[in-house]
Design a protein around this motif. Structure first.
Motif, PDB file in Angstrom:
ATOM      1  N   LYS A 185      13.194  53.042 -22.579  1.00 32.86           N
ATOM      2  CA  LYS A 185      14.017  53.630 -21.515  1.00 32.86           C
ATOM      3  C   LYS A 185      13.322  53.508 -20.160  1.00 32.86           C
ATOM      4  CE  LYS A 185      15.016  57.233 -24.350  1.00 32.86           C
ATOM      5  NZ  LYS A 185      15.341  58.624 -24.678  1.00 32.86           N
ATOM      6  N   ARG A 188      14.117  50.197 -18.787  1.00 34.45           N
ATOM      7  CA  ARG A 188      15.458  50.197 -18.208  1.00 34.45           C
ATOM      8  C   ARG A 188      15.409  50.691 -16.759  1.00 34.45           C
ATOM      9  NH1 ARG A 188      19.068  54.655 -20.834  1.00 34.45           N
ATOM     10  NH2 ARG A 188      17.730  55.927 -19.523  1.00 34.45           N
ATOM     11  N   GLU A 189      14.564  51.688 -16.501  1.00 36.32           N
ATOM     12  CA  GLU A 189      14.500  52.241 -15.149  1.00 36.32           C
ATOM     13  C   GLU A 189      13.733  51.324 -14.196  1.00 36.32           C
ATOM     14  OE1 GLU A 189      16.278  54.981 -14.511  1.00 36.32           O
ATOM     15  OE2 GLU A 189      16.836  54.713 -16.593  1.00 36.32           O
ATOM     16  N   ASN A 319      26.067  61.113 -20.425  1.00 36.82           N
ATOM     17  CA  ASN A 319      25.566  62.236 -19.651  1.00 36.82           C
ATOM     18  C   ASN A 319      25.794  61.955 -18.171  1.00 36.82           C
ATOM     19  OD1 ASN A 319      24.011  64.051 -18.228  1.00 36.82           O
ATOM     20  ND2 ASN A 319      22.332  64.017 -19.709  1.00 36.82           N
ATOM     21  N   GLU A 322      22.804  62.273 -15.804  1.00 31.70           N
ATOM     22  CA  GLU A 322      21.889  61.145 -15.907  1.00 31.70           C
ATOM     23  C   GLU A 322      22.460  59.928 -15.190  1.00 31.70           C
ATOM     24  OE1 GLU A 322      20.816  58.997 -19.722  1.00 31.70           O
ATOM     25  OE2 GLU A 322      19.589  60.784 -19.869  1.00 31.70           O
ATOM     26  N   VAL A 325      22.145  60.103 -11.259  1.00 31.71           N
ATOM     27  CA  VAL A 325      20.855  60.362 -10.657  1.00 31.71           C
ATOM     28  C   VAL A 325      20.504  59.344  -9.570  1.00 31.71           C
ATOM     29  CG1 VAL A 325      18.653  59.498 -11.516  1.00 31.71           C
ATOM     30  CG2 VAL A 325      19.271  61.845 -11.881  1.00 31.71           C
ATOM     31  N   ASN A 326      20.912  58.105  -9.777  1.00 32.82           N
ATOM     32  CA  ASN A 326      20.529  57.063  -8.828  1.00 32.82           C
ATOM     33  C   ASN A 326      21.501  56.883  -7.668  1.00 32.82           C
ATOM     34  OD1 ASN A 326      18.139  56.297 -10.073  1.00 32.82           O
ATOM     35  ND2 ASN A 326      19.258  55.096 -11.591  1.00 32.82           N
ATOM     36  N   LYS A 328      22.836  59.495  -5.817  1.00 34.49           N
ATOM     37  CA  LYS A 328      22.974  60.640  -4.915  1.00 34.49           C
ATOM     38  C   LYS A 328      22.505  60.273  -3.505  1.00 34.49           C
ATOM     39  CE  LYS A 328      18.479  62.749  -5.448  1.00 34.49           C
ATOM     40  NZ  LYS A 328      17.771  63.973  -5.360  1.00 34.49           N
TER      41      LYS A 328
ATOM     42  N   ALA B 114       9.328  55.982  -9.524  1.00 32.69           N
ATOM     43  CA  ALA B 114       9.533  57.034 -10.517  1.00 32.69           C
ATOM     44  C   ALA B 114      10.584  56.495 -11.485  1.00 32.69           C
ATOM     45  CB  ALA B 114      10.033  58.302  -9.844  1.00 32.69           C
ATOM     46  N   LEU B 115      10.436  56.788 -12.752  1.00 32.77           N
ATOM     47  CA  LEU B 115      11.440  56.357 -13.722  1.00 32.77           C
ATOM     48  C   LEU B 115      12.533  57.405 -13.687  1.00 32.77           C
ATOM     49  CD1 LEU B 115       8.797  55.359 -16.363  1.00 32.77           C
ATOM     50  CD2 LEU B 115      10.062  53.835 -14.858  1.00 32.77           C
ATOM     51  N   THR B 116      13.563  57.125 -12.863  1.00 32.35           N
ATOM     52  CA  THR B 116      14.430  58.199 -12.385  1.00 32.35           C
ATOM     53  C   THR B 116      15.259  58.880 -13.465  1.00 32.35           C
ATOM     54  OG1 THR B 116      15.993  56.487 -11.778  1.00 32.35           O
ATOM     55  CG2 THR B 116      14.633  57.357 -10.027  1.00 32.35           C
ATOM     56  N   ARG B 117      15.670  58.134 -14.494  1.00 32.19           N
ATOM     57  CA  ARG B 117      16.499  58.774 -15.511  1.00 32.19           C
ATOM     58  C   ARG B 117      15.686  59.284 -16.698  1.00 32.19           C
ATOM     59  NH1 ARG B 117      21.566  55.357 -16.962  1.00 32.19           N
ATOM     60  NH2 ARG B 117      20.324  53.554 -16.401  1.00 32.19           N
ATOM     61  N   LEU B 118      14.390  59.421 -16.505  1.00 36.35           N
ATOM     62  CA  LEU B 118      13.559  60.124 -17.485  1.00 36.35           C
ATOM     63  C   LEU B 118      13.097  61.423 -16.815  1.00 36.35           C
ATOM     64  CD1 LEU B 118      11.258  57.308 -18.955  1.00 36.35           C
ATOM     65  CD2 LEU B 118      13.511  58.022 -19.696  1.00 36.35           C
ATOM     66  N   LEU B 126       4.906  58.875 -21.154  1.00 44.04           N
ATOM     67  CA  LEU B 126       5.019  57.429 -21.312  1.00 44.04           C
ATOM     68  C   LEU B 126       3.694  56.741 -20.980  1.00 44.04           C
ATOM     69  CD1 LEU B 126       7.939  55.245 -20.415  1.00 44.04           C
ATOM     70  CD2 LEU B 126       5.820  54.636 -19.335  1.00 44.04           C
ATOM     71  N   MET B 172      14.960  65.635 -14.150  1.00 41.81           N
ATOM     72  CA  MET B 172      14.954  64.187 -14.016  1.00 41.81           C
ATOM     73  C   MET B 172      14.048  63.800 -12.842  1.00 41.81           C
ATOM     74  SD  MET B 172      17.163  62.551 -15.988  1.00 41.81           S
ATOM     75  CE  MET B 172      18.086  63.230 -17.353  1.00 41.81           C
ATOM     76  N   GLY B 174      14.403  61.467 -10.951  1.00 43.63           N
ATOM     77  CA  GLY B 174      15.258  61.048  -9.844  1.00 43.63           C
ATOM     78  C   GLY B 174      15.666  62.187  -8.926  1.00 43.63           C
ATOM     79  N   SER B 175      15.482  63.440  -9.393  1.00 42.17           N
ATOM     80  CA  SER B 175      15.879  64.569  -8.554  1.00 42.17           C
ATOM     81  C   SER B 175      14.737  65.032  -7.653  1.00 42.17           C
ATOM     82  CB  SER B 175      16.363  65.727  -9.432  1.00 42.17           C
ATOM     83  OG  SER B 175      15.261  66.284 -10.116  1.00 42.17           O
TER      84      SER B 175
END
Lengths: 328, 293
Positions: A185, A188-189, A319, A322, A325-326, A328, B114-118, B126, B172, B174-175
């Motif tokens: 994951k 993926r980010e 979700n 989730e 998040v990117n 906003k 930053a790994l935003t969706r983690l 990780l 998250m 990302g926040s």
């Protein structure tokens, strides 16, 4: 109009073997795209090598069915390596271009005249699924109730196909809820970030591509065993895009997303088909002929998908937090 | 907060001449003849450079001087055309980014990754090295990696506490705000247990109120025995915390020395501000990313 008939048709299709096959292939795509962020537009290619692995091994070379399935899986691993080695070090879009091209090239090779003795060319192969149905433990008869009954053959096929879906889902759940899944994951980010933390991103992406491809191959094998015949032209690129629609409908990056997506998708496809057929045959709609229904129902499902993407971009069980998040 | 009061680190640099390519008493990183060109443009051409163990070394230079490119080369994120470099005695040529990181040289990025969706905690976990469960088959051995995971979680919580992110651990990534992401990136890099940490513009895009806290964190890294090499534009920041400064211009090292040496160096003033420029307090425009592409 007979609503019960529509529901019966749609439900049979939603829990039938084809829905299971598409769920399984979409689980593979979920591994690729939903968790790793790999853009695979050639999942049908994995289904093709899986299906032909079984058909060619059994029909042409007389091997037993289980060996054919193993051959199909081996072909999927080989295809994943072939696709991944040159492209996984490059940007994501290169994999997308390569997969769609390779899947189409594979179809053309399998239908080519010079391979006719092995693959049956454009006519494909038949008579390789006997071994599967010989194993059927269910005595013949009708199973189920009223309008929702299946014969022993269908029940056996559904048991195995949905059993595989269950197995694949459990496997996926275990994997994505492990440190391995966390790295996947992370890739993926942002794969550079993951690389900077000491993880071999290339190996992870390759593992993901191979595993998702094997799920695709198993789906292909189940598909042709269910049909008891295989032709190259059933592996057109649009199959991949059905799988994408299923994945996005259900929710990418969720263990049960592709399963739910496949069930709902086949329910909708068959329901719209059934409604249109009843309307034309009863004379309510006169400007559509029966042969046009196939195209129209796909258009209707397409509209439904657009509406879904606009109002529920995360899919049915994705979700939203989730997802957003990117942006906003 | 002058470098001269940092006893230990300053001592290590005692007697080192402030000339480009000078040998250090105990270098952790030695660069020899590293060159990289893009088309006709030579982005990096460093004859010899040593980085002293246990110090904060700043890498400065005008836009397009090749700072980020040098960073990418040294950390295995780009390939050199010529030259070699050694980290802690091992030659790093040809090693991919992940291998360099495993040897103890961990980098961060100019544009924070930053790994935003983690979640913040997942970001931290990780990064932990040598996890059984991060191998595909190992992932199924849940009882085996459970214990490891618990130990890593504890270490992550300590680090998050130190970087004041503990309250955010389940959010998250990302926040987080820009500054918090920088902190997270630094904390995450520490999860790898690096002996040297490479920070690419750690202050870029950070709320001025957070700068002081970031500086303290960087100093703390040095004080716990790690080597820090960082790229930065803000002159005040660099002068304040660096033990040693290396100035890059047009891909070459044109000067190095203590902050006091650099402040007085005419070549640096010329390179940085252009000959004839007299506004010596003026900060150059921020690098818009051109130097690392």
């Amino acid at each position: 109009m007979d609503i019960l008939q529509v529901l019966a048709d749609a439900t049979r299709s939603a829990i039938g073997p084809v829905a299971a096959v598409y769920a399984l292939a979409a689980i593979g795509l979920n591994m690729h795209f939903g968790y790793t962020g790999l853009l695979n537009f050639g999942q049908v290619g994995f289904m093709l090598v899986g299906g032909y692995g079984v058909a060619v091994s059994v029909s042409t070379f007389g091997l037993p069915l289980w060996a054919g399935i193993l051959v199909g899986i081996a072909c999927a691993v080989a295809l994943a390596l072939l696709l991944g080695v040159p492209t996984l070090r490059l940007r994501a879009d290169y994999l997308a271009i390569t997969t769609i091209a390779v899947a189409e090239v594979a179809r053309l090779v399998y239908r080519a005249e010079f391979l006719r003795d092995i693959t049956g060319g454009v006519y494909g192969l038949q008579g390789f699924a006997g071994g599967f149905y010989d194993l059927n433990p269910f005595p013949s008869g009708r199973y189920g109730f009223g309008w929702l009954a299946f014969n022993a053959r269908d029940l056996w096929m559904m048991t195995v196909a949905w059993g595989l879906v269950l197995l694949a889902s459990v496997l996926m759940w275990l994997l994505v809820h492990s440190p391995w899944g966390r790295v996947i994951k992370g890739i993926r980010e942002d794969e550079d970030a993951v690389r900077s933390l000491g993880k071999n991103v290339f190996v992870y992406k390759m593992q993901s591509l191979v595993l998702g491809g094997v799920f695709g191959a198993l789906a292909g094998a189940m598909l042709v065993v269910n049909q008891q015949t295989i032709t190259p032209d059933q592996f057109m690129p649009q199959v991949t895009f059905y799988l994408w629609a299923i994945l996005l409908l259900g929710g990418a990056g969720r263990t049960l997303g592709p399963v739910l997506g496949s069930v709902v998708m086949w329910f909708l496809l068959t329901a719209s088909d059934s409604v249109l057929r009843q309307l034309t045959s009863s004379g309510v709609i006169t400007f559509i002929t029966n042969s046009e229904i196939g195209g129209i129902r796909h258009a209707l499902v397409g509209v439904a998908l657009v509406v879904l993407i606009v109002f529920r971009p995360q899919g049915l069980i994705g979700n939203r937090k989730e997802m957003l998040v990117n942006v906003k | 907060m002058s470098s001269d009061v940092n006893g230990a680190a300053a001592d290590r640099m005692a007697g080192v001449e402030p000339v480009p390519g000078v040998a250090k008493p105990d270098p952790i990183l030695v660069v020899d003849g590293v060159r990289r060109s893009f088309g006709g443009l030579t982005a990096v051409d460093v004859d010899h450079l040593e980085v002293q163990r246990g110090t904060i070394t700043a890498l400065i230079g005008p836009n397009g001087a090749g700072k980020s490119t040098l960073f990418n080369l040294l950390t295995g994120f780009d390939r050199v055309d010529a030259g070699e470099w050694h980290f802690d005695g091992t030659r790093l040529n040809g090693l991919g980014g992940h291998r360099v990181a495993r040897r103890g040289m961990v980098r961060t990025f100019q544009l924070t990754k930053a790994l935003t969706r983690l979640t913040v905690m997942e970001n931290m976990l990780l990064a932990a090295p040598r996890q059984t469960g991060e191998r595909m088959l190992g992932a199924f051995a849940r009882p085996v990696w459970r214990a490891q995971e618990a130990a890593n979680r504890e270490r992550a919580e300590h680090l998050l506490e130190r970087f004041k992110l503990l309250a955010k651990k389940d959010e998250m990534a990302g926040s987080l705000s820009g500054g918090q992401r920088k902190l997270l990136e630094m904390a995450r890099a520490l999860m790898v247990e690096p002996s040297m940490i490479m920070l690419d513009e750690p202050m870029a895009g950070v709320n001025p109120a957070l700068v002081q806290s970031l500086l303290e964190h960087i100093t703390a890294l040095r004080d716990e025995g790690r080597t820090v090499l960082f790229v930065e534009h803000d002159m005040d920041v660099i002068m304040g915390i660096s033990d040693w400064i290396v100035v890059l211009a047009e891909g070459k090292v044109i000067a190095e020395g203590r902050p006091s040496d650099i402040r007085a160096d005419q070549r640096v003033i010329d390179a940085y501000l252009g000959a004839g420029h007299d506004d010596s307090e003026q900060e150059p425009p921020t690098d818009s990313g051109g130097s690392h592409e």
